[in-house]
Design a protein around this motif. Structure first.
Motif, PDB file in Angstrom:
ATOM      1  N   ASP A 174       0.815  -1.210   0.000  1.00 27.63           N
ATOM      2  CA  ASP A 174       0.000   0.000   0.000  1.00 27.63           C
ATOM      3  C   ASP A 174       0.850   1.260   0.000  1.00 27.63           C
ATOM      4  OD1 ASP A 174      -2.516  -0.727  -0.305  1.00 27.63           O
ATOM      5  OD2 ASP A 174      -3.061  -0.734   1.831  1.00 27.63           O
ATOM      6  N   SER A 175       1.979   1.188   0.715  1.00 28.14           N
ATOM      7  CA  SER A 175       2.733   2.423   0.870  1.00 28.14           C
ATOM      8  C   SER A 175       3.995   2.448   0.020  1.00 28.14           C
ATOM      9  CB  SER A 175       3.083   2.631   2.345  1.00 28.14           C
ATOM     10  OG  SER A 175       3.718   1.469   2.831  1.00 28.14           O
ATOM     11  N   THR A 176       4.187   1.450  -0.848  1.00 30.80           N
ATOM     12  CA  THR A 176       5.385   1.502  -1.694  1.00 30.80           C
ATOM     13  C   THR A 176       5.068   2.222  -2.993  1.00 30.80           C
ATOM     14  OG1 THR A 176       4.830  -0.819  -2.034  1.00 30.80           O
ATOM     15  CG2 THR A 176       7.034  -0.337  -1.230  1.00 30.80           C
ATOM     16  N   ARG A 177       5.977   3.076  -3.375  1.00 24.77           N
ATOM     17  CA  ARG A 177       5.837   3.756  -4.660  1.00 24.77           C
ATOM     18  C   ARG A 177       6.681   2.997  -5.672  1.00 24.77           C
ATOM     19  NH1 ARG A 177       7.559   8.543  -5.877  1.00 24.77           N
ATOM     20  NH2 ARG A 177       9.221   8.615  -4.350  1.00 24.77           N
ATOM     21  N   VAL A 178       6.005   2.315  -6.572  1.00 32.02           N
ATOM     22  CA  VAL A 178       6.721   1.492  -7.539  1.00 32.02           C
ATOM     23  C   VAL A 178       6.473   2.042  -8.938  1.00 32.02           C
ATOM     24  CG1 VAL A 178       6.946  -0.815  -8.507  1.00 32.02           C
ATOM     25  CG2 VAL A 178       6.489  -0.528  -6.078  1.00 32.02           C
ATOM     26  N   ILE A 179       7.538   2.166  -9.690  1.00 30.01           N
ATOM     27  CA  ILE A 179       7.430   2.636 -11.063  1.00 30.01           C
ATOM     28  C   ILE A 179       7.774   1.475 -11.991  1.00 30.01           C
ATOM     29  CG2 ILE A 179       8.399   4.237 -12.757  1.00 30.01           C
ATOM     30  CD1 ILE A 179       7.087   5.813 -10.710  1.00 30.01           C
TER      31      ILE A 179
END
Lengths: 402, 577
Positions: A174-179
């Protein structure tokens, strides 16, 4: 097949119970050490071998007569094995990594698996990605939870970058920013077209979320673009295979100093039910050549000491071959760690070909010991039961950091 | 009576604008053209044919409403007045993925109740897309195809994968071209509620049957639907009831029946699950019919207690016990609220809905009616409070711009890339939806779709339309009679297989783009002209048609329709519904 926020919460308690798994010890979290710590500038590159890599034809017990008996048609002949010592050898399709092995910055962890192995691709990769037990369902990826457990860093381009397709897998959270990137140039171009919109006073949560993500994209793209524009060309030739190109992008991100602690690469096609003598060496060759080029680039740029590369896969393959010169879904398998801080050699133990269960290898090393190693030794985070599930780290790094 | 002229004014305006536009087009029926009509090339005439009777009806209704009932309580002004373009967009965006402007205009003049009832009238239980030829294969047919040799097994695996692809393609085609999108919207709702994953089930035949079951019962009696779900073969594979025996009961289905399908957490105990699992033992899939049947000697006929009901319960008895719980009707009401209104249900209202739901004999249609007529649904706060799913975004855009002739395979690929693989929800809880639809990757993917792919779809649609015009239609429209589509009777060029092949995702060649893009642009310009009298009123109606509220970015005020449209579609608010 159970989605689970519930089980996830339950886990907090369950993890305090002794887990009856080899290599897993009893837990108690010390409140103080559990305080968040930073990840520093270290980078972890996870390489997913999609489809289930055949461990027995990768790291080969070539002196074991039973190996050839189990695989009369597809056993790798001795002439194609590079001896690694300990009666084990590496498929010589991976010769490109010979240099790394000799330089002792490559380590094979043997016999990775988990109890009550699941042989479904989907379920088993889910287990590996979430760090769950065989009969437990978790939603977030183990690295997603690792990110959540550590201190964030606003200067990061992203928490994780997924290269060349595939989902976030272990990075999901939920809180990981993945590109996700096919290539960074395309990404920054697409991102340039995204307008900068400040959050208005409109309190609608849905819109707020959209604008937040939009801001994230802009920020990541900006950092990537900046860093890449000043990055030197290392003059390393990467193989032109799909995987080789992904390695090249990974190298370009790391050497450019794009701040991002996690990178995931995938290499597909390991589901070798048929025609394995032809297909498997090719897969291993692509893997080894890609990783070797990545290693050279990182050594040249001086980044090798802050990078750890680890392979993983949903399972190994059946010990005995099938009727179509291939292997079916199996259980335990070895995985490779590479990196400037890696102490070369072996960790874990090779499964015994004499004690198969349902024709499958019995794992010797809980796969979460690999996760514990990454968590506690590589990133130097306090052990968190939500990440490494109480598993004990392996001794594979050269030095215990300060 | 003084209200009537105000109702009439916008309609008269619409008529005045449309009459000249209409002249060039032949009259056609909506259902027929739904598949291949070009952008805005249709519709004005049927709009007219609807509009006139409505004018009469609305006039009569409003004329008879107020004066005849002087003692009636003061009706809320909002409820009795036309919903307007914004209201129509809200209603149709939430229920049928969005709609072309002319359809919005039709709905705009109606009151809430009229509009909702009109919408509910479109519910059906059938599809227009011909079933794939393998649809009727039974498990034993399939077993035969498998063969014994390694080679035949490999060929068989290939067929299985092809069937799976065609199944997804079939539904995507139906979503895009159905004359009853509300029906498909409900099928999608149930697919996400009573989940099964094709990757586990593997059988495209069983998943297709389940999908049709949702269509048949999805707007009917919920009790029947729940019983059907418990007997559904794909479900029995997915949640292991087919392997559950007296000696080794499998809890999988029993747990989800209570937790996700019927009651929700906190409304049952672990013992209820254990006992219910015993009731769902002994099922097997009949190899001849493909249906689920119970084998007595594998069934646990002993006494069990589930949710307070004791006896030698069968699976059906457990389903009845679930239905008898007060939590059940509330659980389904909650689902409707979060699906159609907002992420935050009002518990008091849910209780009321649940009562009404049961009073209406568990009619899902009436529950939907209650939902869509609720104050909460129409409240200003709920407008644009939901994030469009990939299906909403892609199917909605295609339907809004009437480019249904574009290959469904292309749409399917985009939908799956954006995180919603049809027939493969991520897990048994279905798509989590909401915020989870949007991350950096999917948001860029959505923008990519809206900036480029949608134009390619328009080009492909144009090509398909022109090709259809050049080849005369066959005598029998297979869409009208799917039964006719027995494999041996199908002309090869009409076979669904051929269609699916035609519909495989493909790149639009530069040559095609150059040739057809001007035609698409011409139609866009025509559409622009039809939007209003002057540039600013056109711009306004474009926004009212496509956005739930004011754009937050900059909307291009000058230049071609393509640029203006682009700036509206790429505004973040277009991602909301």
């Amino acid at each position: 097949m159970k989605f689970d926020r519930r089980a996830f919460l339950r886990l907090g308690g369950a993890a305090c119970l002794p887990l009856l798994v080899p290599g897993v010890r009893t837990w108690a979290i010390d409140e103080e050490t559990a305080a968040t710590a930073a990840l520093g500038d270290r980078v972890l590159i996870m390489v997913e071998l999609q489809g289930g890599n055949d461990g027995l034809n990768t790291v080969i017990p070539y002196r074991d007569e039973r190996y050839k008996k189990l695989r009369p048609k597809i056993a790798v002949p001795n002439s194609r094995v590079m001896d690694l010592g300990h009666h084990l050898g590496m498929n010589d399709a991976m010769a490109a990594l010979g240099e790394s092995w000799d330089a002792a910055d490559a380590c094979w962890i043997l016999g990775l698996g988990y109890p009550k192995p699941n042989r479904s691709h989907f379920r088993s990769i889910e287990i590996w990605e979430t760090g769950s037990d065989s009969d437990e369902n978790l939603t977030d990826g183990w690295l997603g939870r690792l990110i959540a457990s550590a201190e964030g860093d606003p200067k990061r381009a992203a928490d994780g970058i997924v290269l060349g397709g595939g989902d976030s897998g272990p990075l999901y959270g939920d809180s990981t920013r993945v590109i996700h990137l096919e290539n960074p140039i395309q990404f920054t171009r697409q991102a340039r077209a995204v307008p900068d919109i400040a959050h208005g006073e409109d309190a609608r949560k849905a819109l707020e979320h959209l604008l937040e993500v939009q801001t994230d994209i802009k920020r990541s793209a900006k950092v990537i673009e900046e860093k890449r524009s000043s990055a030197p060309d290392l003059g390393i030739q990467f193989p032109q295979s799909k995987f080789g190109k992904r390695c090249e992008i990974a190298a370009s991100l790391v050497t450019a100093g794009v701040p991002c602690p996690l990178i995931k690469l995938s290499h597909g096609g390991f589901d070798t039910h048929t025609d394995q003598q032809r297909r498997h060496p090719q897969l291993l060759r692509d893997l080894a050549e890609g990783l070797a080029a990545l290693r050279s680039a990182l050594i040249a740029s001086g980044d090798w000491g802050r990078v750890l590369i680890s392979t993983y896969s949903e399972f190994g393959r059946r010990a005995s071959e099938n009727g179509s010169q291939g292997t079916d879904h199996g259980t335990a398998a070895p995985h490779l760690l590479l990196g400037g801080q890696i102490k070369g050699g072996f960790a874990g133990a090779q499964p015994d070909l004499g004690t198969l269960q349902k024709n499958d290898l019995v794992f010797t090393t809980d796969y979460r010991q690999l996760y514990a190693t990454i968590e506690q030794q590589w990133f130097q985070l306090p052990a968190n039961p939500l990440v490494s599930r109480g598993a004990r780290p392996l001794s594979v790094l050269r030095e215990k950091a300060p | 009576m003084s209200r009537i002229p105000t109702i009439l004014i916008p309609m008269i305006r619409i008529l005045m604008i449309q009459i000249p536009v209409r002249a060039g087009f032949e009259s056609s029926q909506y259902f027929e053209v739904a598949r291949s009509a070009p952008l805005l090339a249709r519709g004005w005439s049927w709009l007219l044919s609807w509009l006139l009777p409505w004018l009469l009806i609305t006039t009569l209704v409003s004329a008879s409403d107020s004066p005849v009932m002087p003692d009636a309580p003061v009706v809320d002004k909002e409820i009795a007045s036309p919903i307007g373009i914004e209201g129509a967009r809200h209603l149709l965006g939430r229920t049928i993925f969005g709609a072309p402007l002319d359809q919005l205009q039709q709905y705009s003049s109606q009151t809430r109740e009229q509009a909702v009832d009109r919408l509910l009238e479109t519910l059906t239980t059938t599809t227009v897309t011909p079933l794939p030829p393998w649809a009727s294969l039974t498990p034993s047919n399939i077993q035969q195809q498998r063969g014994k040799t390694e080679q035949s097994r490999m060929a068989f695996q290939k067929s299985v994968r092809r069937w799976q692809g065609e199944l997804r393609g079939w539904w995507a085609r139906e979503l895009i071209s159905t004359p009853s999108p509300l029906t498909e919207r409900l099928v999608l709702l149930w697919h996400g509620h009573f989940t099964s994953e094709l990757t586990k089930v593997r059988s495209a035949q069983a998943m297709l049957k389940q999908n049709q079951m949702f269509r048949q019962f999805g707007s009917g009696d919920f009790r029947q639907l729940l019983h059907r779900v418990a007997l559904d073969p794909a479900m029995a594979i997915y949640l292991d009831t087919r392997r559950s025996t007296r000696d080794k009961p499998n809890e999988n289905f029993a747990r989800e029946l209570l937790e996700l399908f019927g009651l929700g957490e906190g409304n049952y105990s672990e013992t209820d699950i254990l006992e219910a699992a015993r009731a769902f033992t002994g099922y097997r899939i009949d190899q001849r019919s493909g249906a689920l049947r119970q084998i007595r000697r594998r069934h646990d006929a002993g006494e069990k207690t589930v949710l307070g009901v004791t006896g030698p319960l069968t699976g059906a008895d457990v389903v009845d016990a679930v239905l008898a719980q007060p939590a059940c009707a509330e659980w389904i009401s909650r689902r409707f609220w979060t699906e159609f209104i907002s992420p935050n249900p009002d518990e008091m209202v849910l209780k009321k809905w649940a009562e009404q739901f049961k009073k209406n004999d568990w009619s899902l249609r009436s529950l939907l009616r209650v939902t869509l007529l609720s104050e909460a649904f129409w409240a200003e706060d709920s407008r644009g409070s939901l994030i469009k799913s990939p299906v909403d975004l892609v199917v909605g855009t295609i339907r809004s711009f009437q480019i249904e002739g574009a290959p469904a395979g292309q749409a399917l690929r985009t939908i799956s890339r954006l995180g919603q693989q049809l027939f493969d929800p991520p897990n048994v809880a279905g798509w989590p939806g909401g915020h989870q639809w949007i991350d950096a990757t999917t948001l860029l993917g959505r923008r990519q779709f809206l900036a480029n792919e949608v134009h390619n779809l328009a080009v492909l649609n144009k090509m398909q339309h022109l090709a259809d015009r050049d080849t005369p239609a066959p005598d029998e429209d297979p869409a009208e009679n799917p039964e006719m589509m027995a494999p041996e009777m199908m002309a090869p060029e009409n076979s669904p297989e051929m269609r699916v092949q035609r519909e495989l995702p493909r790149r639009v060649k530069a040559r095609e783009r150059r040739r057809y893009m001007p035609l698409v642009m011409k139609e866009l310009e025509q559409m622009w002209q039809s939007l209003g009298d002057d540039s600013s009123s056109r711009s306004l109606s474009l926004q009212q048609w496509l956005l739930p509220f004011k754009p937050v970015g900059t909307v291009v005020e000058m230049g071609s329709m393509r640029n203006r449209l682009g700036s509206v579609l790429l505004d973040p608010t277009y991602q909301l519904k």
